[in-house]
Scaffold this motif. Structure first.
Motif: not given
Length: 353
Positions: A30-49
């Protein structure tokens, strides 16, 4: 569903190529996972997936990925983030394109047009590339590949579907790109165009032989390799602002697992990718020899570039044949230089004898 290009079996015996086993990533549901070096994050869902699986391929977060999957397994997206220590977006897109097209176990692919450039979120130039394929002979109906620069990092997106035809899939891929967690500030990147073929052959002159070990030369090579593999160091160079991005071409005359590439207009150097995630062998006229005034005995450096370290092998008396790369990688590296973290340089005295 998606497997990266495997290293040739004969190379797995090389100590320099020993890779850690990918480690599962424990992301909070349910939480985004953040790439600590760039600040990019992987959301818990992506276009319904739903985000279902994450792996750290190279620690510390130098190469990681997450999968997103439909509940009925009809659609899947894989999002990778990894360091770009060599080459360019067009070069690594071309390598990944070949991986997609040559994986026969996922069916036969027919490209839907040609690779197109687009402007990704947070950027001002069309620095990213995307291509889609129609699939036959598989349960999958379509697949797409997207590669986006993000400062010193690359974001790669693989998207496949059982239900969507390729045009529909690419529209959904664009929605997925927009929905990812992009950093607020992203360094400017040059506009991307699909890589062109080289127009002249490599200047090959037979088997390359090792040159006599030279401690000073090896140490200079390690320092230069460390700087070349650390984009932040390059940006701090006095002439960085005036530097023109290298334009690469693909040498289709050399048949190997992942192609061969060189800066346009050169015939005395090449980059040989060993995977579609940035691992490559780079050989060029030795800059250390030139700096140390060894003009009467020129040599070629041979380096293995990985996400966090560059390994330098014994120099050669001429440009190595591409067929010699496998054997060279089985040798003990003379030096290695960390391009991430503590920036240590190691010298193998045994390999120097």
């Amino acid at each position: 569903m998606f497997v990266r290009l495997a290293l040739p079996i004969m190379l797995l015996t090389s100590p320099a190529l020993a890779q850690q086993e990918p480690a599962p990533i424990a992301a909070r549901e349910g939480s985004a996972y953040k790439h600590k070096h760039s600040g990019f994050s992987f959301p818990p869902t992506l276009i319904g997936l739903k985000r279902v699986q994450g792996r750290e391929v190279v620690a510390p977060q130098l190469d990681l990925m997450f999968n997103y999957r439909a509940a009925d397994a009809s659609e899947e997206i894989s999002v990778y983030v990894y360091r770009m220590t060599s080459g360019s977006v067009p070069l690594w897109f071309d390598v990944s394109r070949m991986v997609v097209e040559t994986r026969k176990e996922t069916g036969s692919k027919t490209a839907w047009g040609t690779a197109t450039a687009f402007t990704p979120p947070g950027q001002s130039s069309a620095s990213a590339l995307q291509l889609g394929w129609t699939i036959t002979g598989s349960a999958l109906r379509s697949t797409s590949l997207t590669l986006i620069p993000m400062g010193d990092w690359l974001v790669k997106i693989r998207h496949s579907s059982i239900a969507h035809e390729v045009a529909s899939l690419q529209r959904r891929t664009s929605e997925a790109v927009a929905a990812l967690g992009w950093p607020k500030r992203i360094a400017a990147a040059p506009a991307a165009v699909a890589i062109a073929d080289c127009t002249e052959p490599l200047a090959l002159g037979g088997d390359a032989k090792p040159v006599a070990a030279n401690g000073a030369n090896a140490l200079v090579e390690a320092v230069l390799a460390q700087m070349a593999g650390n984009p932040s160091s390059r940006k701090k160079a006095p002439d960085a602002a005036a530097a023109v991005p290298v334009q690469w071409c693909a040498d289709r005359s050399i048949v190997n697992q992942a192609g061969l590439y060189r800066p346009q207009g050169t015939r005395d150097r090449y980059l040989a990718p060993l995977s579609d995630s940035g691992i490559a062998v780079w050989t060029q006229p030795s800059a250390a020899s030139a700096m140390l005034a060894e003009k009467d005995s020129p040599s070629w450096s041979v380096s293995l570039l990985t996400a966090g370290r560059t390994y330098n092998f014994a120099g050669r008396d001429r440009l190595p044949l591409p067929s010699q790369v496998d054997a060279i990688l089985k040798e003990r590296p003379a030096t290695s230089a960390a391009t991430w973290g503590d920036r240590q340089i190691s010298v193998d005295s045994g390999a120097m004898n």
